[in-house]
Design a protein around this motif. Structure first.
Motif, PDB file in Angstrom:
ATOM      1  N   GLY A 194       0.799  -1.214   0.000  1.00 10.28           N
ATOM      2  CA  GLY A 194       0.000   0.000   0.000  1.00 10.28           C
ATOM      3  C   GLY A 194       0.833   1.267   0.000  1.00 10.28           C
ATOM      4  N   LYS A 195       2.145   1.120  -0.147  1.00  8.35           N
ATOM      5  CA  LYS A 195       3.038   2.271  -0.113  1.00  8.35           C
ATOM      6  C   LYS A 195       3.612   2.548  -1.505  1.00  8.35           C
ATOM      7  N   GLY A 196       3.474   3.786  -1.949  1.00  3.24           N
ATOM      8  CA  GLY A 196       3.998   4.174  -3.240  1.00  3.24           C
ATOM      9  C   GLY A 196       5.504   4.346  -3.227  1.00  3.24           C
ATOM     10  N   GLU A 197       6.037   4.837  -4.328  1.00  6.00           N
ATOM     11  CA  GLU A 197       7.490   4.972  -4.475  1.00  6.00           C
ATOM     12  C   GLU A 197       7.802   6.143  -5.397  1.00  6.00           C
ATOM     13  N   VAL A 198       8.976   6.727  -5.200  1.00  5.21           N
ATOM     14  CA  VAL A 198       9.490   7.769  -6.081  1.00  5.21           C
ATOM     15  C   VAL A 198      10.795   7.255  -6.680  1.00  5.21           C
ATOM     16  N   ILE A 199      10.846   7.149  -8.004  1.00  4.98           N
ATOM     17  CA  ILE A 199      12.007   6.608  -8.708  1.00  4.98           C
ATOM     18  C   ILE A 199      12.685   7.740  -9.477  1.00  4.98           C
ATOM     19  N   ASP A 200      13.981   7.861  -9.277  1.00  2.98           N
ATOM     20  CA  ASP A 200      14.776   8.938  -9.874  1.00  2.98           C
ATOM     21  C   ASP A 200      15.720   8.321 -10.900  1.00  2.98           C
ATOM     22  N   ILE A 201      15.424   8.510 -12.189  1.00  3.03           N
ATOM     23  CA  ILE A 201      16.238   7.937 -13.257  1.00  3.03           C
ATOM     24  C   ILE A 201      16.966   9.056 -13.994  1.00  3.03           C
ATOM     25  N   ALA A 202      18.297   8.981 -13.998  1.00  2.00           N
ATOM     26  CA  ALA A 202      19.131   9.933 -14.725  1.00  2.00           C
ATOM     27  C   ALA A 202      19.670   9.257 -15.975  1.00  2.00           C
ATOM     28  N   GLN A 203      19.527   9.911 -17.106  1.00  2.00           N
ATOM     29  CA  GLN A 203      19.954   9.307 -18.363  1.00  2.00           C
ATOM     30  C   GLN A 203      21.429   8.909 -18.349  1.00  2.00           C
ATOM     31  N   PHE A 204      22.283   9.773 -17.821  1.00  2.00           N
ATOM     32  CA  PHE A 204      23.712   9.479 -17.886  1.00  2.00           C
ATOM     33  C   PHE A 204      24.064   8.241 -17.067  1.00  2.00           C
ATOM     34  N   GLU A 205      23.345   8.021 -15.960  1.00  2.00           N
ATOM     35  CA  GLU A 205      23.657   6.873 -15.099  1.00  2.00           C
ATOM     36  C   GLU A 205      23.354   5.550 -15.775  1.00  2.00           C
ATOM     37  N   VAL A 206      22.233   5.480 -16.497  1.00  2.00           N
ATOM     38  CA  VAL A 206      21.905   4.199 -17.128  1.00  2.00           C
ATOM     39  C   VAL A 206      22.893   3.878 -18.241  1.00  2.00           C
ATOM     40  N   MET A 207      23.512   4.910 -18.839  1.00  2.00           N
ATOM     41  CA  MET A 207      24.506   4.645 -19.881  1.00  2.00           C
ATOM     42  C   MET A 207      25.826   4.176 -19.276  1.00  2.00           C
ATOM     43  N   MET A 208      26.177   4.677 -18.105  1.00  2.00           N
ATOM     44  CA  MET A 208      27.365   4.160 -17.428  1.00  2.00           C
ATOM     45  C   MET A 208      27.139   2.724 -16.970  1.00  2.00           C
ATOM     46  N   LYS A 209      25.894   2.398 -16.649  1.00  2.00           N
ATOM     47  CA  LYS A 209      25.554   1.069 -16.132  1.00  2.00           C
ATOM     48  C   LYS A 209      25.755  -0.033 -17.175  1.00  2.00           C
ATOM     49  N   ILE A 210      25.663   0.286 -18.467  1.00  2.00           N
ATOM     50  CA  ILE A 210      25.674  -0.763 -19.498  1.00  2.00           C
ATOM     51  C   ILE A 210      27.017  -0.848 -20.235  1.00  2.00           C
ATOM     52  N   GLN A 211      28.104  -0.568 -19.519  1.00  2.00           N
ATOM     53  CA  GLN A 211      29.422  -0.579 -20.153  1.00  2.00           C
ATOM     54  C   GLN A 211      30.270  -1.795 -19.785  1.00  2.00           C
ATOM     55  N   LEU A 212      29.630  -2.844 -19.281  1.00  2.00           N
ATOM     56  CA  LEU A 212      30.302  -4.118 -19.024  1.00  2.00           C
ATOM     57  C   LEU A 212      31.564  -3.928 -18.181  1.00  2.00           C
ATOM     58  N   HIS A 213      32.740  -4.262 -18.722  1.00  2.00           N
ATOM     59  CA  HIS A 213      33.987  -4.232 -17.954  1.00  2.00           C
ATOM     60  C   HIS A 213      34.736  -2.908 -18.079  1.00  2.00           C
ATOM     61  N   TYR A 214      34.245  -1.993 -18.894  1.00  2.00           N
ATOM     62  CA  TYR A 214      34.989  -0.758 -19.145  1.00  2.00           C
ATOM     63  C   TYR A 214      35.248   0.043 -17.864  1.00  2.00           C
ATOM     64  N   PRO A 215      34.221   0.338 -17.027  1.00  2.00           N
ATOM     65  CA  PRO A 215      34.508   1.113 -15.812  1.00  2.00           C
ATOM     66  C   PRO A 215      35.449   0.387 -14.847  1.00  2.00           C
ATOM     67  N   MET A 216      35.211  -0.907 -14.616  1.00  2.00           N
ATOM     68  CA  MET A 216      36.055  -1.625 -13.653  1.00  2.00           C
ATOM     69  C   MET A 216      37.500  -1.739 -14.132  1.00  2.00           C
ATOM     70  N   THR A 217      37.697  -1.823 -15.444  1.00  2.00           N
ATOM     71  CA  THR A 217      39.069  -1.868 -15.962  1.00  2.00           C
ATOM     72  C   THR A 217      39.827  -0.606 -15.562  1.00  2.00           C
TER      73      THR A 217
END
Length: 407
Positions: A194-217
């Motif tokens: 019964g409790k709602g939610e507020v979701i904060d999506i930033a475009q730049f963050e989702v693009m950093m998220k899908i870079q596989l091993h690039y950031p960790m390298t």
């Protein structure tokens, strides 16, 4: 014209109520996925100007099927009243704007949750609702998300070529897909608690998220991986190759099985640089150089269709690089009904991409073409308690607008 009672019952999301007030792709595509899966979606454009997506011929018509359309000025007193009626009705609200825009209008998350404690709010913006104030209020587009998110830096060919934007609107679509799954996760939680939610999506963050091993390298080794064009940065035989007829194929000769089978096709079986059991040929090694040269020579001697057929028959992953023209004629596209026809209020019978993904037990359907600008203003507002006189007054004040066409 239509209202919520005209939405047929179908699909896995039948009964879910969605308000959408985002623009272009990054937020509206989330709502469209809900609409194609049976949810009731009211999409509200600004009465100040139509959505930019309408300026791209056929874009609106593809991406806004199954929706009800309002064109309303929410920041006005009358607009705010309508907004809160819609909020009380909705299970999920998708919006996209610069961080804090709705709060500046007095439409804060706190007031929205007070009006509907179970609602799921999905804010989509370029830089998020919180963070460094110098960035939160920045405007953003798809390419800005790719640039600030580091995605553009790793796409394209090596220097001196510039970084390349991934088309079309890849950041917007990735953002919208994240918005859709996040909304469903929060909606499920709201149903349970019964409790709602507020979701904060930033475009730049989702693009950093899908870079596989690039950031960790970088974090682990201090090394920035560079742009490599179509070739894989590590593995040879995993790239785009031009064929005799001028068309292109993508070949993936990686892994023990595909590599062994592919070497036979290009005449490298028994070469000492390819010992038995070899899994991969690395870029820049003698094996990698020979593998690339062998594939290029094979493709240069055959048409793309021949390469595709020969490699696939021999168990080597390969595909002709398809255009829509080639795809329409392809037997597999036809068998899976990837394309469909439907009635559009602007163009009549049209053809485009069908509803995807496919649900076996609760399939989606196209029950309506993308509505015209403000097409359902009167029908929807009457359903929410407004008289025709009140609706006419809102038109006169510029709170509502309607128009023909999509561009």
């Amino acid at each position: 014209m239509a209202n919520t009672n005209d939405v047929p019952k179908f699909g896995p999301l039948t009964g879910v109520k969605v308000l959408s007030s985002g623009s272009v792709v990054a937020s509206p595509f989330s709502a469209m996925l809900f609409a194609e899966a049976g949810a009731t979606v009211i999409h509200a454009e600004s009465a100040a100007a139509p959505d930019t997506c309408r300026a791209i011929q056929y874009a609106w018509n593809q991406e806004h099927r199954n929706e009800l359309a309002l064109a309303i000025n929410f920041p006005t007193d009358e607009g705010k009243e309508v907004f809160f009626k819609l909020i009380k009705w909705a299970d999920i609200w998708f919006e996209s704007s610069k961080g804090g825009t709705y709060a500046k209008w007095g439409l804060t998350d706190e007031l929205i949750l007070e009006a509907n404690p179970k609602i799921v709010i999905v804010h989509v913006s370029g830089f998020g609702q919180k963070g460094d104030p110098a960035y939160v209020n920045r405007a953003s587009y798809d390419a800005i998300g790719q640039a600030f998110g580091g995605y553009m830096a790793i796409n394209g060919f090596p220097e001196p070529n510039p970084p390349m934007r991934a088309n079309p609107y890849t950041c917007d679509y990735i953002t919208a897909l994240n918005g859709a799954w996040a909304a469903l996760a929060a909606y499920n939680h709201a149903k349970e608690t019964g409790k709602g939610e507020v979701i904060d999506i930033a475009q730049f963050e989702v693009m950093m998220k899908i870079q596989l091993h690039y950031p960790m390298t970088f974090f682990q080794e201090g090394k920035l991986l560079k742009r490599n064009g179509n070739a894989d940065p590590k593995f040879a035989g995993y790239s785009v190759y031009k064929c005799k007829d001028g068309n292109y194929v993508f070949i993936g000769m990686v892994g023990g099985g595909p590599l062994k089978k592919g070497l036979k096709l290009i005449g490298l079986t028994g070469d000492p640089d390819f010992p038995d059991g070899m899994q991969l040929a690395l870029q820049g090694t003698p094996a990698g150089v020979k593998l690339e040269a062998g594939i290029e020579a094979f493709c240069a001697a055959h048409d793309a269709e021949e390469v595709d057929k020969i490699f696939m028959e021999n168990g080597v992953p390969c595909s002709t690089i398809y255009t829509v023209e080639l795809a329409e004629k392809n037997s597999h596209y036809q068998a899976r009904e990837v394309f469909a026809e439907w009635e559009d209020p602007q163009y009549g019978k049209v053809k485009g991409v069908n509803i995807l993904p496919k649900f076996e037990k609760t399939p989606g359907q196209i029950w309506r073409g993308a509505p015209l600008y403000g097409q359902d203003n009167s029908d929807v507002l009457k359903e929410f308690g407004y008289s025709q006189a009140e609706i006419d007054a809102m038109y006169e004040k510029g709170v509502l607008r309607a128009g023909k066409g999509c561009h």
